[in-house]
Scaffold this motif. Structure first.
Motif, PDB file in Angstrom:
ATOM      1  N   ARG A  80      41.537 -18.310   7.377  1.00  0.00           N
ATOM      2  CA  ARG A  80      41.134 -18.852   6.086  1.00  0.00           C
ATOM      3  C   ARG A  80      41.036 -20.374   6.136  1.00  0.00           C
ATOM      4  NH1 ARG A  80      40.664 -16.031   1.690  1.00  0.00           N
ATOM      5  NH2 ARG A  80      41.974 -14.344   2.516  1.00  0.00           N
ATOM      6  N   GLN A  81      41.943 -21.021   6.831  1.00  0.00           N
ATOM      7  CA  GLN A  81      41.894 -22.484   6.944  1.00  0.00           C
ATOM      8  C   GLN A  81      40.642 -22.940   7.703  1.00  0.00           C
ATOM      9  OE1 GLN A  81      44.062 -22.950   4.466  1.00  0.00           O
ATOM     10  NE2 GLN A  81      44.630 -24.860   5.504  1.00  0.00           N
ATOM     11  N   ILE A  82      40.308 -22.217   8.754  1.00  0.00           N
ATOM     12  CA  ILE A  82      39.116 -22.570   9.519  1.00  0.00           C
ATOM     13  C   ILE A  82      37.864 -22.274   8.697  1.00  0.00           C
ATOM     14  CG2 ILE A  82      37.739 -21.950  11.551  1.00  0.00           C
ATOM     15  CD1 ILE A  82      40.297 -21.736  13.126  1.00  0.00           C
ATOM     16  N   LEU A  83      37.902 -21.205   7.924  1.00  0.00           N
ATOM     17  CA  LEU A  83      36.780 -20.894   7.044  1.00  0.00           C
ATOM     18  C   LEU A  83      36.592 -21.989   6.002  1.00  0.00           C
ATOM     19  CD1 LEU A  83      34.624 -18.981   6.016  1.00  0.00           C
ATOM     20  CD2 LEU A  83      36.393 -17.680   4.842  1.00  0.00           C
ATOM     21  N   TYR A  84      37.682 -22.479   5.416  1.00  0.00           N
ATOM     22  CA  TYR A  84      37.580 -23.580   4.463  1.00  0.00           C
ATOM     23  C   TYR A  84      37.013 -24.830   5.130  1.00  0.00           C
ATOM     24  CZ  TYR A  84      40.430 -20.873   1.170  1.00  0.00           C
ATOM     25  OH  TYR A  84      40.903 -19.909   0.304  1.00  0.00           O
ATOM     26  N   CYS A  85      37.344 -24.994   6.381  1.00  0.00           N
ATOM     27  CA  CYS A  85      36.820 -26.138   7.125  1.00  0.00           C
ATOM     28  C   CYS A  85      35.290 -26.042   7.233  1.00  0.00           C
ATOM     29  CB  CYS A  85      37.459 -26.186   8.509  1.00  0.00           C
ATOM     30  SG  CYS A  85      37.143 -27.708   9.416  1.00  0.00           S
ATOM     31  N   LEU A  86      34.786 -24.840   7.502  1.00  0.00           N
ATOM     32  CA  LEU A  86      33.333 -24.656   7.578  1.00  0.00           C
ATOM     33  C   LEU A  86      32.684 -24.929   6.230  1.00  0.00           C
ATOM     34  CD1 LEU A  86      30.858 -23.761   9.225  1.00  0.00           C
ATOM     35  CD2 LEU A  86      31.354 -21.408   8.548  1.00  0.00           C
ATOM     36  N   LEU A  87      33.367 -24.595   5.156  1.00  0.00           N
ATOM     37  CA  LEU A  87      32.820 -24.817   3.821  1.00  0.00           C
ATOM     38  C   LEU A  87      32.807 -26.294   3.440  1.00  0.00           C
ATOM     39  CD1 LEU A  87      34.527 -21.869   1.891  1.00  0.00           C
ATOM     40  CD2 LEU A  87      32.072 -22.160   2.225  1.00  0.00           C
ATOM     41  N   GLN A  88      33.704 -27.083   4.028  1.00  0.00           N
ATOM     42  CA  GLN A  88      33.906 -28.449   3.549  1.00  0.00           C
ATOM     43  C   GLN A  88      33.422 -29.535   4.498  1.00  0.00           C
ATOM     44  OE1 GLN A  88      38.122 -28.548   2.768  1.00  0.00           O
ATOM     45  NE2 GLN A  88      38.010 -26.906   1.232  1.00  0.00           N
ATOM     46  N   GLU A  89      33.499 -29.318   5.797  1.00  0.00           N
ATOM     47  CA  GLU A  89      33.174 -30.370   6.759  1.00  0.00           C
ATOM     48  C   GLU A  89      31.668 -30.462   6.986  1.00  0.00           C
ATOM     49  OE1 GLU A  89      35.186 -32.560   7.966  1.00  0.00           O
ATOM     50  OE2 GLU A  89      37.023 -31.692   7.140  1.00  0.00           O
ATOM     51  N   ASP A  90      31.234 -31.643   7.412  1.00  0.00           N
ATOM     52  CA  ASP A  90      29.802 -31.871   7.626  1.00  0.00           C
ATOM     53  C   ASP A  90      29.457 -32.415   9.009  1.00  0.00           C
ATOM     54  OD1 ASP A  90      28.790 -31.067   5.062  1.00  0.00           O
ATOM     55  OD2 ASP A  90      29.665 -32.906   4.224  1.00  0.00           O
ATOM     56  N   ASP A  91      30.439 -32.849   9.797  1.00  0.00           N
ATOM     57  CA  ASP A  91      30.082 -33.391  11.108  1.00  0.00           C
ATOM     58  C   ASP A  91      29.844 -32.258  12.104  1.00  0.00           C
ATOM     59  OD1 ASP A  91      33.107 -33.186  10.925  1.00  0.00           O
ATOM     60  OD2 ASP A  91      32.830 -33.475  13.091  1.00  0.00           O
ATOM     61  N   MET A 117      36.334 -11.639   5.226  1.00  0.00           N
ATOM     62  CA  MET A 117      36.887 -12.821   4.582  1.00  0.00           C
ATOM     63  C   MET A 117      35.781 -13.821   4.267  1.00  0.00           C
ATOM     64  SD  MET A 117      39.868 -15.436   5.923  1.00  0.00           S
ATOM     65  CE  MET A 117      41.109 -14.132   5.976  1.00  0.00           C
ATOM     66  N   MET A 118      34.830 -13.971   5.183  1.00  0.00           N
ATOM     67  CA  MET A 118      33.698 -14.854   4.935  1.00  0.00           C
ATOM     68  C   MET A 118      32.917 -14.395   3.712  1.00  0.00           C
ATOM     69  SD  MET A 118      32.348 -15.420   8.856  1.00  0.00           S
ATOM     70  CE  MET A 118      30.839 -16.207   8.296  1.00  0.00           C
ATOM     71  N   TYR A 119      32.758 -13.105   3.580  1.00  0.00           N
ATOM     72  CA  TYR A 119      32.044 -12.539   2.440  1.00  0.00           C
ATOM     73  C   TYR A 119      32.793 -12.829   1.140  1.00  0.00           C
ATOM     74  CZ  TYR A 119      30.029  -8.874  -0.565  1.00  0.00           C
ATOM     75  OH  TYR A 119      29.433  -8.186  -1.593  1.00  0.00           O
ATOM     76  N   GLU A 120      34.105 -12.620   1.167  1.00  0.00           N
ATOM     77  CA  GLU A 120      34.920 -12.852  -0.035  1.00  0.00           C
ATOM     78  C   GLU A 120      34.882 -14.311  -0.471  1.00  0.00           C
ATOM     79  OE1 GLU A 120      38.735 -11.571   1.209  1.00  0.00           O
ATOM     80  OE2 GLU A 120      38.210  -9.431   1.269  1.00  0.00           O
ATOM     81  N   GLU A 121      34.826 -15.215   0.471  1.00  0.00           N
ATOM     82  CA  GLU A 121      34.837 -16.646   0.160  1.00  0.00           C
ATOM     83  C   GLU A 121      33.442 -17.204  -0.100  1.00  0.00           C
ATOM     84  OE1 GLU A 121      37.405 -18.387  -0.433  1.00  0.00           O
ATOM     85  OE2 GLU A 121      38.921 -16.919   0.193  1.00  0.00           O
ATOM     86  N   GLY A 122      32.420 -16.351  -0.076  1.00  0.00           N
ATOM     87  CA  GLY A 122      31.065 -16.788  -0.397  1.00  0.00           C
ATOM     88  C   GLY A 122      30.472 -17.740   0.612  1.00  0.00           C
ATOM     89  N   ILE A 123      30.582 -17.413   1.913  1.00  0.00           N
ATOM     90  CA  ILE A 123      30.128 -18.311   2.964  1.00  0.00           C
ATOM     91  C   ILE A 123      28.614 -18.270   3.150  1.00  0.00           C
ATOM     92  CG2 ILE A 123      30.235 -16.697   4.904  1.00  0.00           C
ATOM     93  CD1 ILE A 123      31.510 -20.312   4.943  1.00  0.00           C
ATOM     94  N   PHE A 124      27.942 -17.200   2.704  1.00  0.00           N
ATOM     95  CA  PHE A 124      26.521 -17.027   3.012  1.00  0.00           C
ATOM     96  C   PHE A 124      25.654 -18.187   2.516  1.00  0.00           C
ATOM     97  CE2 PHE A 124      22.237 -15.464   2.328  1.00  0.00           C
ATOM     98  CZ  PHE A 124      21.948 -14.826   3.514  1.00  0.00           C
ATOM     99  N   PRO A 125      25.755 -18.620   1.242  1.00  0.00           N
ATOM    100  CA  PRO A 125      24.933 -19.756   0.810  1.00  0.00           C
ATOM    101  C   PRO A 125      25.183 -21.017   1.627  1.00  0.00           C
ATOM    102  CG  PRO A 125      25.829 -18.606  -1.096  1.00  0.00           C
ATOM    103  CD  PRO A 125      26.522 -18.052   0.116  1.00  0.00           C
ATOM    104  N   ARG A 126      26.416 -21.214   2.047  1.00  0.00           N
ATOM    105  CA  ARG A 126      26.739 -22.369   2.883  1.00  0.00           C
ATOM    106  C   ARG A 126      26.008 -22.286   4.220  1.00  0.00           C
ATOM    107  NH1 ARG A 126      27.967 -27.654   3.818  1.00  0.00           N
ATOM    108  NH2 ARG A 126      29.583 -27.912   5.415  1.00  0.00           N
ATOM    109  N   LEU A 127      25.944 -21.090   4.811  1.00  0.00           N
ATOM    110  CA  LEU A 127      25.219 -20.915   6.069  1.00  0.00           C
ATOM    111  C   LEU A 127      23.727 -21.193   5.891  1.00  0.00           C
ATOM    112  CD1 LEU A 127      26.922 -17.693   7.504  1.00  0.00           C
ATOM    113  CD2 LEU A 127      27.238 -20.055   8.274  1.00  0.00           C
TER     114      LEU A 127
END
Length: 439
Positions: A80-91, A117-127
């Motif tokens: 979950r922490q790494i997933l949040y990192c993908l949602l927030q970081e830009d470099d 977990m990616m699905y639950e956290e709504g990662i698709f639009p970010r991708l």
């Protein structure tokens, strides 16, 4: 995830030793886990250009974390922490490491918990946003991993409404443009990741549309088919690669994804002639060859055979092959004869296969030969295959020679669309082949 540590390493040995120390950290408090993860990302991103220049070393680095005590003692929290990192970081370096972790961890665990977990956290639009980001596009290795992550995470569960809203026409055209712009080399790193994303998006649209129709609501616009309908002449390479992939692919789930796209293409009057005629001929050869290869005694093979036949019908009725000069008319009739004849390696024939074969035989240009075969099937006189008198050859090779295969190894009702949409197989399952049983 802000970094609070820095490293001054002198050589690659020190890099890997330090990395091993970090991933072996044993701690219980979230604060210390976070610090260890910061250290992991700091050392990997700081020395990425020096020691992580290859995909192999990136994977090696990720698997050090996956196999370490830090992760194995706190899997859900670390994910979950790494997933949040993908949602927030830009470099890019950080995005590369965290997306590689999610991809490899998702493929590595058997219960799809990472992708769920990616699905639950709504990662698709970010991708979707990252894949179109100009800065990300400059790093082709990162871009490819993000495409693979989108494919893997999207093929195990249905997209949500907000996920579909993140995909517009420009995104589909952007993906088609990548395919059009890459080299003709089948090993080009962009070929499969981009194509697979389009395949899984088509699958998602198909399932969502049939579900809505079943519930009495209007269907969702399939942006993949819409793009081919409106810009097909510009993006022909996608079609060429579909044929190439179908000819090579041994994974059942991916074959089904390809067949579903083909079913919609040929069932749509605006896209039925999307393929060049020569490519269409190759596609017909591939379909005939693959139908010959499927054994009779496998449920997975039956489902795949039914899908091939459902795709073959709109090809026979809507594409250029329905116009003179008709391509391999006799070969197609012979194959359909084989599929409904007892006493060969397709027997016993199930009712669905018979029904689908009769649908294919209804193509007007297959008459009168098709009528003769159909009559034999109906009255039961078709008891001997045309290839039964050939002795000493494996059944697959017999059929290929008799049918004249040129390929080397290597608008239906809502009910019909629903039948195609519901055919699925778990990732990784290999397509059965009668050739595996032939000496």
């Amino acid at each position: 995830m802000a970094f609070e540590v820095s490293y001054n390493l002198e050589n690659e040995t020190q890099f890997w030793d330090e990395l091993d120390d970090i991933v072996s950290t044993r701690c219980q408090e979230h604060e210390f886990i976070d610090n260890a993860l910061r250290s992991y990302l700091e050392i990997t991103t700081s020395y990425k250009s020096e020691y992580l220049q290859t995909d192999y070393n990136i994977a090696k680095c990720v698997y050090r974390l996956i196999q370490g005590d830090l992760f194995n003692s706190h899997k859900e929290y670390v994910r979950r922490q790494i997933l949040y990192c993908l949602l927030q970081e830009d470099d890019n370096p950080t995005l590369h490491m965290v997306s590689a972790f999610l991809l490899f961890d998702g493929r590595n665990n058997g219960n799809d918990s990472t992708f769920e977990m990616m699905y639950e956290e709504g990662i698709f639009p970010r991708l979707v946003d990252l894949i179109q980001n100009p800065a990300v596009q400059e790093d082709t290795r990162l871009h490819q991993i993000l495409l693979e992550l989108m494919y893997e995470s999207s093929r195990i569960q249905r997209l949500k409404w907000e996920d579909f809203m993140a995909v517009d026409d420009s995104f589909i055209l952007y993906l088609l443009g990548i395919i059009e712009g890459v080299s003709g080399d089948a090993d080009d790193p962009y070929h499969y990741p981009v194509i697979r994303v389009l395949l899984v998006l088509n699958e998602q649209y198909l399932v969502a549309s049939t579900t809505q129709q079943h519930d009495g609501r209007s269907g969702m616009t399939n942006r993949v088919i819409k793009a081919i309908s409106t810009h097909g002449t510009t993006y022909k390479t996608f079609g060429c690669n579909l044929i190439l992939l179908l000819n090579r692919e041994s994974e059942t789930s991916l074959q089904l994804l390809i067949l579903k796209v083909l079913y919609l293409i040929f069932g749509n009057p605006q896209t039925a002639e999307y393929f060049y005629t020569n490519d269409l001929h190759v596609l017909v050869d591939v379909i005939l060859r693959n139908l010959i290869d499927l054994p009779a005694d496998s449920p997975a093979a039956n489902a795949l055979r039914h899908t091939y036949l459902r795709v073959l019908h709109p090809i026979l009725t809507h594409s250029q092959i329905s116009k003179p000069p008709h391509y391999k008319k006799d070969d197609i009739c012979r194959l359909l004869y084989l599929l409904t004849t007892s006493g060969n390696h397709f027997a016993p024939t199930d009712e669905t296969t018979v029904r689908l074969v009769k649908r294919c035989l209804s193509a007007p240009w297959l008459q009168p030969a098709a009528s003769e075969i159909d009559a034999q099937v109906v009255d039961g006189s078709a008891t001997q295959s045309p290839v039964d008198n050939v002795v000493g050859l494996g059944q697959k090779e017999v059929a290929r020679r008799k049918l004249g295969m040129s390929v080397e190894n290597g608008t239906e009702s809502a009910t019909s669309v629903l039948e195609v949409a519901t055919h699925m197989e778990k990732p990784g399952v290999q397509t059965p082949s009668v050739g595996k049983d032939v000496a």
